[in-house]
Write a protein that holds these residues in place. Structure first.
Motif, PDB file in Angstrom:
ATOM      1  N   TRP A   7       0.816  -1.219   0.000  1.00  0.00           N
ATOM      2  CA  TRP A   7       0.000   0.000   0.000  1.00  0.00           C
ATOM      3  C   TRP A   7       0.855   1.276   0.000  1.00  0.00           C
ATOM      4  O   TRP A   7       0.420   2.322   0.447  1.00  0.00           O
ATOM      5  CB  TRP A   7      -0.921   0.032   1.226  1.00  0.00           C
ATOM      6  N   ASP A   9       4.858   3.293   0.677  1.00  0.00           N
ATOM      7  CA  ASP A   9       5.835   3.470   1.754  1.00  0.00           C
ATOM      8  C   ASP A   9       6.660   2.217   2.010  1.00  0.00           C
ATOM      9  O   ASP A   9       7.043   1.937   3.143  1.00  0.00           O
ATOM     10  CB  ASP A   9       5.133   3.898   3.059  1.00  0.00           C
ATOM     11  N   ASN A  34       1.878  13.507  -4.018  1.00  0.00           N
ATOM     12  CA  ASN A  34       1.340  12.659  -2.938  1.00  0.00           C
ATOM     13  C   ASN A  34       2.385  11.630  -2.517  1.00  0.00           C
ATOM     14  O   ASN A  34       2.303  11.048  -1.447  1.00  0.00           O
ATOM     15  CB  ASN A  34       0.028  11.963  -3.356  1.00  0.00           C
ATOM     16  N   ALA A  35       3.358  11.376  -3.398  1.00  0.00           N
ATOM     17  CA  ALA A  35       4.428  10.450  -3.032  1.00  0.00           C
ATOM     18  C   ALA A  35       5.438  11.218  -2.210  1.00  0.00           C
ATOM     19  O   ALA A  35       5.599  12.414  -2.377  1.00  0.00           O
ATOM     20  CB  ALA A  35       5.102   9.924  -4.278  1.00  0.00           C
ATOM     21  N   GLY A 117      -9.206   9.334   3.024  1.00  0.00           N
ATOM     22  CA  GLY A 117      -7.920   9.529   3.709  1.00  0.00           C
ATOM     23  C   GLY A 117      -6.853   9.925   2.702  1.00  0.00           C
ATOM     24  O   GLY A 117      -5.726   9.423   2.763  1.00  0.00           O
ATOM     25  N   THR A 118      -7.178  10.791   1.754  1.00  0.00           N
ATOM     26  CA  THR A 118      -6.204  11.181   0.728  1.00  0.00           C
ATOM     27  C   THR A 118      -5.106  12.036   1.352  1.00  0.00           C
ATOM     28  O   THR A 118      -5.226  12.478   2.502  1.00  0.00           O
ATOM     29  CB  THR A 118      -6.847  12.018  -0.407  1.00  0.00           C
ATOM     30  N   THR A 119      -4.094  12.311   0.556  1.00  0.00           N
ATOM     31  CA  THR A 119      -3.015  13.174   1.033  1.00  0.00           C
ATOM     32  C   THR A 119      -3.414  14.650   0.939  1.00  0.00           C
ATOM     33  O   THR A 119      -2.646  15.521   1.321  1.00  0.00           O
ATOM     34  CB  THR A 119      -1.728  12.946   0.205  1.00  0.00           C
ATOM     35  N   GLN A 214       3.344   5.699  -5.147  1.00  0.00           N
ATOM     36  CA  GLN A 214       2.271   4.932  -4.500  1.00  0.00           C
ATOM     37  C   GLN A 214       2.539   3.436  -4.714  1.00  0.00           C
ATOM     38  O   GLN A 214       3.701   3.064  -4.775  1.00  0.00           O
ATOM     39  CB  GLN A 214       0.876   5.340  -4.986  1.00  0.00           C
ATOM     40  N   VAL A 228      -7.930   4.110  -2.868  1.00  0.00           N
ATOM     41  CA  VAL A 228      -6.823   4.007  -3.824  1.00  0.00           C
ATOM     42  C   VAL A 228      -6.435   5.415  -4.262  1.00  0.00           C
ATOM     43  O   VAL A 228      -7.134   6.380  -3.935  1.00  0.00           O
ATOM     44  CB  VAL A 228      -7.261   3.200  -5.070  1.00  0.00           C
ATOM     45  N   THR A 229      -5.377   5.500  -5.040  1.00  0.00           N
ATOM     46  CA  THR A 229      -5.060   6.788  -5.638  1.00  0.00           C
ATOM     47  C   THR A 229      -5.703   6.824  -7.029  1.00  0.00           C
ATOM     48  O   THR A 229      -6.377   5.878  -7.431  1.00  0.00           O
ATOM     49  CB  THR A 229      -3.530   7.029  -5.656  1.00  0.00           C
ATOM     50  N   VAL A 263      -1.579   3.790   4.958  1.00  0.00           N
ATOM     51  CA  VAL A 263      -2.032   5.100   5.440  1.00  0.00           C
ATOM     52  C   VAL A 263      -3.435   5.306   4.901  1.00  0.00           C
ATOM     53  O   VAL A 263      -3.754   4.836   3.828  1.00  0.00           O
ATOM     54  CB  VAL A 263      -1.198   6.281   4.883  1.00  0.00           C
ATOM     55  N   ARG A 293       1.350  11.625   8.961  1.00  0.00           N
ATOM     56  CA  ARG A 293       0.339  10.777   9.615  1.00  0.00           C
ATOM     57  C   ARG A 293       0.943   9.451  10.069  1.00  0.00           C
ATOM     58  O   ARG A 293       1.859   8.912   9.454  1.00  0.00           O
ATOM     59  CB  ARG A 293      -0.788  10.449   8.632  1.00  0.00           C
TER      60      ARG A 293
HETATM   61  P1  IMP Z   1      -4.354  10.485  -2.889  1.00  0.00           P
HETATM   62  O1  IMP Z   1      -3.337   9.800  -3.736  1.00  0.00           O
HETATM   63  O2  IMP Z   1      -3.829  11.703  -2.197  1.00  0.00           O
HETATM   64  O3  IMP Z   1      -5.634  10.763  -3.635  1.00  0.00           O
HETATM   65  O4  IMP Z   1      -4.761   9.475  -1.707  1.00  0.00           O
HETATM   66  C1  IMP Z   1      -5.457   8.279  -1.994  1.00  0.00           C
HETATM   67  C2  IMP Z   1      -4.959   7.135  -1.125  1.00  0.00           C
HETATM   68  O5  IMP Z   1      -3.628   6.823  -1.480  1.00  0.00           O
HETATM   69  C3  IMP Z   1      -4.931   7.452   0.370  1.00  0.00           C
HETATM   70  O6  IMP Z   1      -5.233   6.268   1.096  1.00  0.00           O
HETATM   71  C4  IMP Z   1      -3.483   7.842   0.611  1.00  0.00           C
HETATM   72  O7  IMP Z   1      -3.076   7.636   1.948  1.00  0.00           O
HETATM   73  C5  IMP Z   1      -2.792   6.881  -0.333  1.00  0.00           C
HETATM   74  N1  IMP Z   1      -1.486   7.376  -0.783  1.00  0.00           N
HETATM   75  C6  IMP Z   1      -1.234   8.294  -1.729  1.00  0.00           C
HETATM   76  N2  IMP Z   1       0.083   8.466  -1.874  1.00  0.00           N
HETATM   77  C7  IMP Z   1       0.690   7.633  -1.019  1.00  0.00           C
HETATM   78  C8  IMP Z   1       2.064   7.319  -0.739  1.00  0.00           C
HETATM   79  O8  IMP Z   1       3.021   7.860  -1.311  1.00  0.00           O
HETATM   80  N3  IMP Z   1       2.242   6.380   0.240  1.00  0.00           N
HETATM   81  C9  IMP Z   1       1.225   5.759   0.876  1.00  0.00           C
HETATM   82  N4  IMP Z   1      -0.038   5.991   0.622  1.00  0.00           N
HETATM   83  C10 IMP Z   1      -0.317   6.932  -0.315  1.00  0.00           C
END
Ligand code: IMP
Length: 411
Positions: A7, A9, A34-35, A117-119, A214, A228-229, A263, A293
């Protein structure tokens, strides 16, 4: 190519960093800021979110068409690291605009307990506009008139949404246009046809490394939707996101932690109960690079990893952070799930409800209870071999500590 097998990290940044030493090009093909990659070398810690980490080692770093780009973050990273290597940016990549960040935040707030729970970096809304064919692309930065026009058209609608649906602050055309024009001036020299660049590099026999952001279970199509992303981190996403044929990927390395973290929200069968979970979190320093987080922690889940092997076609695995398990006398590993109807399966459930309600079946392996060195102790070796046998994929790299040097190569 390097893909997160769980998932996110998993310590991809470090593996990319190690392998980048032998590469000429390092490319990202999806995702945005987001990474967050943490790289430790020479006593310094680098946190990098948008540019491929290869730039730190003087390589040619590329952001492909499948990426979304926050120009503010990118300009900041170019200011800090830009002169260490070469950087190119696809004109087809999409821009994250300030309303994407505002909508991401407002939408999560509104979902309350049902949030993803997005970033909150605007990733989902930027990809949504891309799919709706309303996005603003990097190439729009090349022409100030077009850029302003596109911002104006977008704002007419986004401001209505922000005000009427989300009861959030709206944006002024002049402010946004001015800000983005200043980013444009800084970014224009880097815009290029990155698909052609990579193709030419491959034809010239250069070594090209593709760096997934991700991870597999966050894949929009095959991950644990809706948690998901909004892009495709899996291996095939590299071909689409860069603009090369899938047959150009000859080695696909899955990066998996020796345990699992997640996360954000969503089901997590091998999640460890308290207080053991807190112990592992502290030992592993499991706090987000981007958001700070706390990461949820679980034992290694081979059902999910087996699925990742299927989706990506891994030719080998890198197992990271094995040292974090060094103080445990016994280490459970999830080998199958029990589905709600009582049947046991080694395969990842295709239906969301089955995944939400499945229970893990653990096999307990012996711990090694000593720090890891260049030679793995017997029990640690047995742990790695168990993973290889269950997945039928060789583990070629093992992470035994945070620094760049702490990676063991296995043949
Ligand atoms: P988003 O990518 O910000 O839209 O977040 C969507 C989901 O992907 C959430 O559960 C985030 O925690 C997860 N996520 C996005 N980028 C990462 C990353 O780099 N590491 C871990 N989880 C991530």
């Amino acid at each position: 190519m390097i893909v997160g097998a769980q998932w996110g990290d998993e310590g991809k940044g470090k593996i990319v960093d190690v392998l980048a030493q032998e590469a000429d090009y390092v490319c990202r093909y999806q995702g945005g800021p987001n990474a967050g990659h943490t790289i430790i070398f020479g006593g310094d810690t680098y946190k990098i979110r948008q540019i491929p980490t290869g730039i730190l080692s003087g390589k040619t770093a590329i952001l492909g068409a499948g990426c979304v780009v926050d120009p503010e973050v990118l300009v900041g990273e170019l200011d800090s690291y830009g002169d260490r290597g070469t950087f190119w940016l696809s004109g087809n990549a999409h821009l994250i605009m300030p309303w994407h960040v505002a909508i991401d935040q407002a939408s999560e707030r509104r979902l309350g307990k049902l949030q993803i729970g997005t970033t909150r970096r605007g990733i989902g809304p930027a990809y949504a506009d891309k799919a709706s064919r309303l996005g603003i692309r990097v190439q729009d930065l090349l022409d100030p008139k077009i850029l302003r026009q596109k911002i104006e058209i977008a704002l007419a609608e986004k401001n209505l949404w922000l005000e009427r649906v989300y009861e959030a602050e709206t944006f002024e055309l002049e402010d946004v246009a001015e800000r983005y024009e200043s980013y444009a001036r800084r970014l224009r020299p880097y815009v290029s046809d990155t698909s052609l660049l990579v193709d030419e590099a491959l034809r010239a026999g250069k070594s090209v490394l593709f760096e997934g952001a991700q991870a597999t279970l966050l894949d929009l199509d095959h991950g644990t939707y809706p948690f998901v992303t909004s892009s495709n981190p899996i291996a095939s996403g590299a071909a689409t996101g860069i603009g090369i044929g899938p047959n150009r990927l000859d080695e696909i390395i899955g990066v998996a932690k020796a345990y699992v973290t997640r996360v954000g929200e969503g089901p997590f069968p091998s999640e460890i109960p308290s207080p053991l979970q807190e112990r592992l979190r502290e030992l592993g320093g499991e706090f987000g690079t981007v958001t700070g987080r706390q990461r949820r922690c679980g034992w290694l889940d081979l059902v999910a990893l087996r699925y990742a092997v299927r989706l990506n076609g891994f030719t080998s695995l890198a197992l990271t952070k094995l040292d974090v398990l060094s103080t445990f006398a016994e280490i459970p590993v999830c080998v199958r799930y029990v589905l709600p109807d009582g049947t046991e399966t080694p395969h990842f459930p295709a239906h969301q409800s089955d995944f939400h309600h499945c229970r893990p079946v653990f096999e307990t392996l012996e711990g090694w209870e000593q720090p890891l060195d260049d030679e793995l102790p017997e029990a640690a070796r047995a742990y790695v071999e168990f993973v290889e046998q269950e997945l039928d994929v060789p583990v070629r790299l093992v992470g035994t500590g945070a620094e760049r040097e702490r990676v063991l190569a296995r043949s």
